[in-house]
Scaffold this motif. Structure first.
Motif, short mmCIF file in Angstrom:
data_model
loop_
_atom_site.label_atom_id
_atom_site.label_comp_id
_atom_site.label_asym_id
_atom_site.label_seq_id
_atom_site.Cartn_x
_atom_site.Cartn_y
_atom_site.Cartn_z
N THR A 69 14.86 -0.49 45.85
CA THR A 69 14.69 1.04 45.87
C THR A 69 14.18 0.64 43.97
OG1 THR A 69 16.97 1.06 44.79
CG2 THR A 69 16.33 1.04 47.47
N TRP A 73 16.49 5.18 40.89
CA TRP A 73 17.62 6.18 41.71
C TRP A 73 19.06 6.17 40.78
CZ3 TRP A 73 15.89 5.29 47.85
CH2 TRP A 73 15.05 5.76 47.59
N VAL A 77 22.69 7.04 45.42
CA VAL A 77 21.21 7.74 46.45
C VAL A 77 20.57 6.17 47.10
CG1 VAL A 77 19.01 8.37 46.15
CG2 VAL A 77 20.75 9.57 44.64
N ASP A 80 23.53 4.85 49.63
CA ASP A 80 23.26 6.38 50.41
C ASP A 80 22.23 6.02 51.07
OD1 ASP A 80 24.92 8.29 51.73
OD2 ASP A 80 23.63 9.53 50.98
N ARG A 81 21.38 5.91 51.12
CA ARG A 81 19.97 5.40 51.70
C ARG A 81 19.67 4.49 52.54
NH1 ARG A 81 15.35 7.94 49.12
NH2 ARG A 81 17.16 10.09 48.82
#
Length: 568
Positions: A69, A73, A77, A80-81
């Motif tokens: 990621t 971020w 975040v 959670d994604r």
């Protein structure tokens, strides 16, 4: 001190025919070590033996994709994604299986900088163990029905529903902290005091083995798994650490000479801009001088200003780490800080702005040496992906040690700044390149243009395009006068170099700090050419229309005069 941990993992199926627990931990990849580590534990639940599959895919998916990621971020975040994506896949899988579905609990821990972030679903648990606290501190709350006969009935799990609700927790990380991730086969039979005793007794691997062995000996009726992570060293503070302090701490009130602030005695108020206050202070322990920057009391409650100060502190630690030349070293704020402020090394000396006010004119060798050192620092800054946005004589400082430094990263762009700072039209108008006035975003080239303007002013005593105001319409109507006409002692190669740096056309300027540095080092041996004169149509397009209109009016006036008054 660098980030360092011990990791121990142990798992046993206990009295169950199959072990459906799964756990793991992954360090950040090479080159991204500052992103720390992520660990996770899961306890699969199923009626057809697919619980291990659910636990494995959930943990492996999270650990495998977490560092993929964007590093911009927040950890919450990213988690959670990834958890939401796994939950959607598992829930859809369960719908197709109907009576043979599976789900899993999940507790994930990310260690980054000097902060931890925890994500939790189900009845796996996370504990924090600190020496002297006696018992392990639970960091999670079970999502299960609170009844002796229904303990295995989960109210939340990955794959249970189409949407999963995750609990998040963030906290401060300390050297010596020990984190234990456990399944209910361990914490269901061991009390918190016993968890702490076993976790702290030995190496992390021995501690995880001891926890599982103790659970088996205590008669657990489930799979028993323990993942132990012991923090041995911390990385430099990260942006989320600084932002957390910005939300938690308030700036100090106005300080007077003699006041104490966390071990620093104020010795002078250096500057008060109405937004920030800069103090000189003496550290009580070392007796060394430092500079302390904080918000003006009138801006103390502004969350955006707090975030910008935190971003500046983090950026300063990042670019000045390891004593990198060209920048003022930032001190890490202690865990016991009582207020929001940033501490810098103190350097006596003067800025170019102060030199311009006090004279005399600088020698060519002094300017070349300054430009060389500043170009190296700008190149280092740009390689970090940072744009300063406010290079000007007041932010270029020559220390008493002979080192040139770039000051004030308060409005710099790093890609991690908040939206308010990114959208702020920062910079000093007379030092901003023409493209920014036309709506272009600042970039490394805008820093090089501003450096060129600063050198031109230092050598020539005036700005290449004059004083520019924000409300001014046509800002660049003429090309800069050659420095050699203002100062005959300026060599032609340096005149061309500076005028190339401030050329109206960006295609004629230096593209990188390294290119400008190479031109400075070559000097007269391989001089750069003077930039071509900017066509009038580019300098002032409106003037051409005005001249055309004037010519048309004159022609029409002559035509009318000829028709009315001259004999035919």
């Amino acid at each position: 001190m660098s980030f360092e941990v011990e990791i121990g993992y142990s798992s046993h199926r206990g009295p169950r025919p199959q072990n459906e627990d799964f756990a793991g931990a992954v360090h950040a990849p090479r080159g991204e070590e500052s992103r720390g580590l992520v660990a996770a534990i899961a306890d699969g639940v199923s009626s057809g033996g697919h619980g291990l599959e659910a636990a494995q895919t959930t943990v492996i998916g999270l650990l495998g994709d977490y560092f993929a990621t964007p590093d911009t971020w927040e950890p919450t975040v990213a988690m959670d994604r990834l958890i939401a994506a796994q939950n959607a896949w598992l829930a859809d899988h369960n719908r197709r299986r109907r009576h043979d579905g599976a789900m899993t609990t999940l507790t994930a821990l990310a260690l980054h900088g000097q902060t931890y972030t925890l994500a939790h679903v189900g009845d796996t648990r996370a504990w924090r163990v600190r020496a002297g606290e006696g018992a392990a501190t639970p960091l999670t709350v079970d999502h299960a029905l609170d009844h002796p006969d229904l303990r295995s009935r989960l109210t939340r799990a990955v794959g249970l529903d189409d949407h999963v609700r995750v609990d998040y927790l963030q906290g401060e990380l300390r050297v010596g902290d020990c984190f234990v991730l456990s399944t209910d086969g361990v914490h269901g039979v061991l009390k918190p005091a016993r968890v702490a005793e076993l976790a702290l007794a030995t190496h992390a691997q021995q501690a995880s083995d001891a926890l599982v062995d103790a659970a088996i000996a205590a008669g657990t009726r489930d799979n028993a798994t323990a993942l132990v992570i012991r923090v041995l060293g911390l990385d430099a503070r990260q942006l989320h650490d600084e932002l957390g302090d910005a939300r938690r701490l308030a700036p100090p009130p106005a300080l007077k000479v003699g006041d104490m602030l966390d071990g620093y005695q104020i010795t002078a108020l250096v500057a008060d801009t109405g937004v920030h206050r800069l103090y000189q202070a003496r550290e009580a322990r070392t007796r060394g001088l430092v500079a302390i920057k904080t918000l003006h009391p009138s801006r103390a409650s502004d969350p955006e200003e707090r975030a910008m100060l935190a971003h500046e502190a983090w950026l300063g630690l990042r670019v000045s780490g390891g004593g990198a030349p060209g920048f003022v070293r930032v001190h890490e704020r202690g865990d016991d800080a009582s207020a929001l402020y940033t501490v810098f090394d103190w350097h006596g000396g003067r800025t170019i702005e102060q030199m311009l006010r006090s004279g005399p004119r600088p020698g060519v060798a002094q300017v070349v040496d300054a430009a060389t050192q500043i170009c190296k620092a700008l190149g280092r800054l740009h390689r970090h992906g940072v744009v300063h946005r406010d290079i000007k004589p007041g932010n270029l400082h020559l220390g008493d040690d002979g080192q040139w430094r770039i000051l004030d990263l308060g409005v710099a762009l790093s890609g991690r700044e908040g939206a308010a700072q990114r959208e702020l039209h920062a910079g000093t108008p007379s030092f901003m390149n023409p493209e920014q006035w036309e709506g272009a975003a600042p970039d490394p080239g805008s820093d090089l243009f501003a450096l060129g303007v600063s050198l031109y002013q230092w050598l020539g005593g005036r700005l290449p395009y004059g004083e520019i105001e924000p409300y001014q319409g046509a800002r660049y109507r003429r090309d800069p006068v050659a420095l050699s006409r203002i100062r005959p002692d300026v060599p032609m190669w340096l005149d061309h170099l500076v005028r190339k740096a401030v050329a109206r056309d960006p295609r004629q300027r230096f593209e990188t700090a390294e290119e400008m540095l190479l031109a400075l080092e070559r000097g007269a041996a391989r001089p750069v050419g003077a930039p071509a004169a900017t066509p009038l149509a580019r300098r002032d397009p409106a003037l051409l229309w005005k001249l055309a209109l004037a010519a048309s009016l004159v022609f029409n006036a002559l035509l009318v005069y000829w028709l009315l008054f001259l004999p035919r």
